[in-house]
Motif scaffolding. Structure first.
Motif, mmCIF file in Angstrom:
data_model
loop_
_atom_site.group_PDB
_atom_site.id
_atom_site.type_symbol
_atom_site.label_atom_id
_atom_site.label_comp_id
_atom_site.label_asym_id
_atom_site.label_seq_id
_atom_site.Cartn_x
_atom_site.Cartn_y
_atom_site.Cartn_z
ATOM 1 N N LEU A 1 -13.339 -10.853 0.134
ATOM 2 C CA LEU A 1 -11.894 -10.878 0.290
ATOM 3 C C LEU A 1 -11.462 -9.808 1.291
ATOM 4 C CD1 LEU A 1 -10.888 -11.065 -3.487
ATOM 5 C CD2 LEU A 1 -11.039 -12.975 -1.894
ATOM 6 N N THR A 2 -10.304 -10.001 1.904
ATOM 7 C CA THR A 2 -9.760 -9.034 2.848
ATOM 8 C C THR A 2 -8.342 -8.684 2.438
ATOM 9 O OG1 THR A 2 -11.087 -9.967 4.645
ATOM 10 C CG2 THR A 2 -9.225 -8.566 5.264
ATOM 11 N N ALA A 3 -8.050 -7.393 2.387
ATOM 12 C CA ALA A 3 -6.688 -6.963 2.059
ATOM 13 C C ALA A 3 -5.750 -7.288 3.211
ATOM 14 C CB ALA A 3 -6.682 -5.465 1.765
ATOM 15 N N ASP A 4 -4.488 -7.534 2.890
ATOM 16 C CA ASP A 4 -3.517 -7.832 3.944
ATOM 17 C C ASP A 4 -3.025 -6.534 4.581
ATOM 18 O OD1 ASP A 4 -1.617 -6.722 2.227
ATOM 19 O OD2 ASP A 4 -0.852 -8.655 1.559
ATOM 20 N N ASP A 5 -2.050 -6.646 5.464
ATOM 21 C CA ASP A 5 -1.557 -5.476 6.198
ATOM 22 C C ASP A 5 -0.849 -4.464 5.301
ATOM 23 O OD1 ASP A 5 -2.554 -6.575 8.501
ATOM 24 O OD2 ASP A 5 -0.633 -7.400 9.194
ATOM 25 N N SER A 6 -0.500 -4.866 4.097
ATOM 26 C CA SER A 6 0.121 -3.950 3.139
ATOM 27 C C SER A 6 -0.901 -3.283 2.235
ATOM 28 C CB SER A 6 1.151 -4.705 2.281
ATOM 29 O OG SER A 6 2.165 -5.269 3.078
ATOM 30 N N GLY A 7 -2.181 -3.567 2.490
ATOM 31 C CA GLY A 7 -3.225 -3.011 1.637
ATOM 32 C C GLY A 7 -3.288 -3.675 0.280
ATOM 33 N N GLU A 8 -2.984 -4.977 0.242
ATOM 34 C CA GLU A 8 -2.937 -5.703 -1.022
ATOM 35 C C GLU A 8 -3.880 -6.909 -1.007
ATOM 36 O OE1 GLU A 8 1.036 -6.820 -2.037
ATOM 37 O OE2 GLU A 8 1.882 -4.904 -1.382
ATOM 38 N N VAL A 9 -4.345 -7.256 -2.194
ATOM 39 C CA VAL A 9 -5.132 -8.464 -2.411
ATOM 40 C C VAL A 9 -4.460 -9.262 -3.522
ATOM 41 C CG1 VAL A 9 -7.316 -9.354 -3.319
ATOM 42 C CG2 VAL A 9 -7.336 -7.539 -1.623
ATOM 43 N N HIS A 10 -4.372 -10.569 -3.328
ATOM 44 C CA HIS A 10 -3.763 -11.458 -4.320
ATOM 45 C C HIS A 10 -4.749 -12.578 -4.627
ATOM 46 C CE1 HIS A 10 -0.614 -14.761 -5.306
ATOM 47 N NE2 HIS A 10 -1.072 -14.196 -6.408
ATOM 48 N N ASP B 1 -2.869 -14.499 -12.641
ATOM 49 C CA ASP B 1 -2.422 -14.183 -11.286
ATOM 50 C C ASP B 1 -2.478 -12.665 -11.128
ATOM 51 O OD1 ASP B 1 -0.706 -15.526 -8.874
ATOM 52 O OD2 ASP B 1 -0.006 -13.495 -9.290
ATOM 53 N N LEU B 2 -3.235 -12.186 -10.124
ATOM 54 C CA LEU B 2 -3.492 -10.751 -9.978
ATOM 55 C C LEU B 2 -3.130 -10.272 -8.577
ATOM 56 C CD1 LEU B 2 -4.777 -8.028 -10.889
ATOM 57 C CD2 LEU B 2 -6.992 -8.965 -10.141
ATOM 58 N N HIS B 3 -2.269 -9.265 -8.515
ATOM 59 C CA HIS B 3 -1.962 -8.547 -7.279
ATOM 60 C C HIS B 3 -2.527 -7.136 -7.412
ATOM 61 C CE1 HIS B 3 0.960 -11.138 -5.065
ATOM 62 N NE2 HIS B 3 1.146 -11.661 -6.262
ATOM 63 N N VAL B 4 -3.305 -6.699 -6.430
ATOM 64 C CA VAL B 4 -3.849 -5.341 -6.419
ATOM 65 C C VAL B 4 -3.408 -4.656 -5.127
ATOM 66 C CG1 VAL B 4 -5.909 -3.892 -6.481
ATOM 67 C CG2 VAL B 4 -5.857 -6.036 -7.776
ATOM 68 N N LYS B 5 -2.758 -3.510 -5.263
ATOM 69 C CA LYS B 5 -2.338 -2.723 -4.103
ATOM 70 C C LYS B 5 -3.190 -1.464 -4.050
ATOM 71 C CE LYS B 5 1.762 -0.894 -1.757
ATOM 72 N NZ LYS B 5 1.619 -1.832 -0.616
ATOM 73 N N PHE B 6 -3.955 -1.318 -2.973
ATOM 74 C CA PHE B 6 -4.891 -0.204 -2.865
ATOM 75 C C PHE B 6 -4.259 1.065 -2.309
ATOM 76 C CE2 PHE B 6 -7.765 -3.857 -2.922
ATOM 77 C CZ PHE B 6 -8.716 -3.429 -3.834
ATOM 78 N N GLY B 7 -3.125 0.971 -1.652
ATOM 79 C CA GLY B 7 -2.514 2.156 -1.076
ATOM 80 C C GLY B 7 -3.106 2.487 0.280
ATOM 81 N N ASP B 8 -3.256 3.787 0.569
ATOM 82 C CA ASP B 8 -3.722 4.231 1.888
ATOM 83 C C ASP B 8 -5.221 4.039 2.092
ATOM 84 O OD1 ASP B 8 -1.137 5.003 2.454
ATOM 85 O OD2 ASP B 8 -1.438 7.059 1.740
ATOM 86 N N ARG B 9 -5.991 4.016 1.020
ATOM 87 C CA ARG B 9 -7.454 3.943 1.129
ATOM 88 C C ARG B 9 -7.915 2.533 0.758
ATOM 89 N NH1 ARG B 9 -9.613 8.901 1.608
ATOM 90 N NH2 ARG B 9 -11.638 8.272 0.764
ATOM 91 N N LEU C 1 -1.292 -4.488 -10.133
ATOM 92 C CA LEU C 1 -2.056 -3.250 -10.279
ATOM 93 C C LEU C 1 -1.904 -2.423 -9.016
ATOM 94 C CD1 LEU C 1 -4.308 -1.451 -11.620
ATOM 95 C CD2 LEU C 1 -5.964 -2.943 -10.464
ATOM 96 N N THR C 2 -1.552 -1.151 -9.163
ATOM 97 C CA THR C 2 -1.487 -0.253 -8.016
ATOM 98 C C THR C 2 -2.482 0.880 -8.209
ATOM 99 O OG1 THR C 2 -0.070 1.198 -6.697
ATOM 100 C CG2 THR C 2 0.442 1.037 -9.044
ATOM 101 N N LEU C 3 -3.220 1.188 -7.132
ATOM 102 C CA LEU C 3 -4.291 2.181 -7.199
ATOM 103 C C LEU C 3 -4.011 3.403 -6.333
ATOM 104 C CD1 LEU C 3 -7.285 -0.314 -6.919
ATOM 105 C CD2 LEU C 3 -6.421 0.772 -9.001
ATOM 106 N N GLY C 4 -2.893 3.423 -5.627
ATOM 107 C CA GLY C 4 -2.619 4.505 -4.695
ATOM 108 C C GLY C 4 -1.993 5.726 -5.320
ATOM 109 N N GLN C 5 -2.433 6.117 -6.509
ATOM 110 C CA GLN C 5 -1.918 7.301 -7.189
ATOM 111 C C GLN C 5 -3.006 7.820 -8.128
ATOM 112 O OE1 GLN C 5 1.674 5.698 -8.746
ATOM 113 N NE2 GLN C 5 0.680 4.249 -10.110
ATOM 114 N N PRO C 6 -2.867 9.044 -8.661
ATOM 115 C CA PRO C 6 -3.947 9.635 -9.474
ATOM 116 C C PRO C 6 -4.408 8.742 -10.621
ATOM 117 C CG PRO C 6 -2.294 11.287 -8.950
ATOM 118 C CD PRO C 6 -1.750 9.977 -8.457
ATOM 119 N N ALA C 7 -3.483 8.121 -11.326
ATOM 120 C CA ALA C 7 -3.841 7.202 -12.409
ATOM 121 C C ALA C 7 -3.422 5.791 -12.006
ATOM 122 C CB ALA C 7 -3.147 7.598 -13.712
#
Length: 321
Positions: free
Chosen positions: A290-299, A256-264, A146-152
């Motif tokens: 939980l804490t996001a990693d340096d790429s702004g991701e949580v797994h 198994d879930l990967h979430v990328k938050f982007g810049d925020r 899942l990526t969240l760093g865009q409008p949708a």
């Protein structure tokens, strides 16, 4: 999974290529059948996978006649003298050692692989199956990016299902787009975009409740009991509530879930495991931080999901105090 000797044979023939058990990255060469036989876990690193493969394959090979033992030790680079970078070089080494030609060695490697695959399947303990019984089908593995760093928000879903009955022709899926209670917004079927990359045809989609959209996916051909099938989907929608969870209708062995938050990246991210679905929206409900990693991701990863309960994460948006 249902362990079959033919699956083990196929995966062993892939494993023997290149550097054998010393291939990098090794995880790309080790399929589900070998993982089950050797006890390889999702989190095992390269060295641990090599140790488990060697520890499981070597005793099986040692039980074979001498000529088959030599060619298989060479094929998988288990013999110190045959740790050469290419499969053909190891075949040549075995041919010289046994004073046979390369074609004969290749035939004996195939014969030996058939024998150790049959032995491996017999000694593996029977698979207990999913913890929660199913009368139709269950998910053996569900992987979501899942990526969240865009409008949708955009989610890619890769799912492997197993039929628990005969003549399974359709998968009943659903996705909930929760709207904040105070917003007064309504969820519409058109708010969700779905693309089927492979594995079936989307035949219907309809609102099942005020925020849940039901999806029917017709399979290419009916599944018989025990058969596996893989699908790949892409979902696009606006995230109205800050959470993403899987609430399985049918039993699920692995999520198994990967979430990328982007810049925020949120400062507060919470794990939700076997939670009530309404708790996913409740900011006061407790969960492991939980804490996001340096790429702004949580797994995160969950096993043996109970139907009807929520598994995933909840977060507090970065602009909310």
């Amino acid at each position: 999974m249902v362990l079959r000797a033919a699956d083990v044979v196929g995966e062993l023939k892939i494993l023997r290529k290149g550097r054998g058990i010393f291939t990098t990255p090794l995880g790309d060469r080790v399929g589900p059948a070998l993982r089950a036989i050797c006890g390889i876990l999702e989190d095992d690193d390269q060295a641990e996978m090599q140790r488990k493969l060697s520890g499981r394959l070597r005793p099986l090979v040692e039980a074979l006649p001498e000529d088959l033992k030599v060619v298989l030790l060479a094929a998988f680079a288990l013999h110190e003298m045959a740790r050469k970078p290419f499969y053909q070089e190891r075949v040549r080494w075995a041919a010289i050692t046994l004073q046979r030609d390369d074609r004969t060695v290749r035939r004996r490697i195939d014969e030996g692989i058939e024998q150790i695959a049959a032995m491996a399947v017999k000694v593996v303990e029977p698979d207990p199956g999913p913890r929660y019984p199913s009368r139709s089908w269950h998910t053996e593995e569900l992987r979501v990016a899942l990526t969240l760093g865009q409008p949708a928000a955009e989610a890619f879903e890769f799912r492997r299902v197993v039929a628990d009955a005969d003549e399974i022709t359709e998968l009943d899926l659903a996705l909930t787009l929760s709207a904040a209670a105070q917003s007064g917004e309504s969820v519409h079927e058109s708010d969700l975009q779905v693309d089927v990359f492979h594995g079936g045809v989307l035949t219907s989609r309809a609102m099942e409740s005020s925020d849940r959209i039901g999806l029917a996916l017709r399979l290419p051909e009916p599944l018989r009991r025990g058969e596996q099938h893989e699908i790949a989907l892409r979902f696009r929608a606006s995230i109205r509530e800050p959470h993403y969870v899987c609430v399985p209708r049918h039993p699920c062995d692995l999520f198994d879930l990967h979430v990328k938050f982007g810049d925020r990246v949120p400062e507060h991210i919470v794990l939700l495991e076997k939670a009530f679905q309404d708790d996913a929206r409740d900011t006061s409900a407790r969960g492991t931080a939980l804490t996001a990693d340096d790429s702004g991701e949580v797994h995160v990863r969950f096993r043996n999901l109970a139907p009807g309960f929520a598994y995933g994460i909840r977060w507090r948006p970065a602009d909310v105090n």
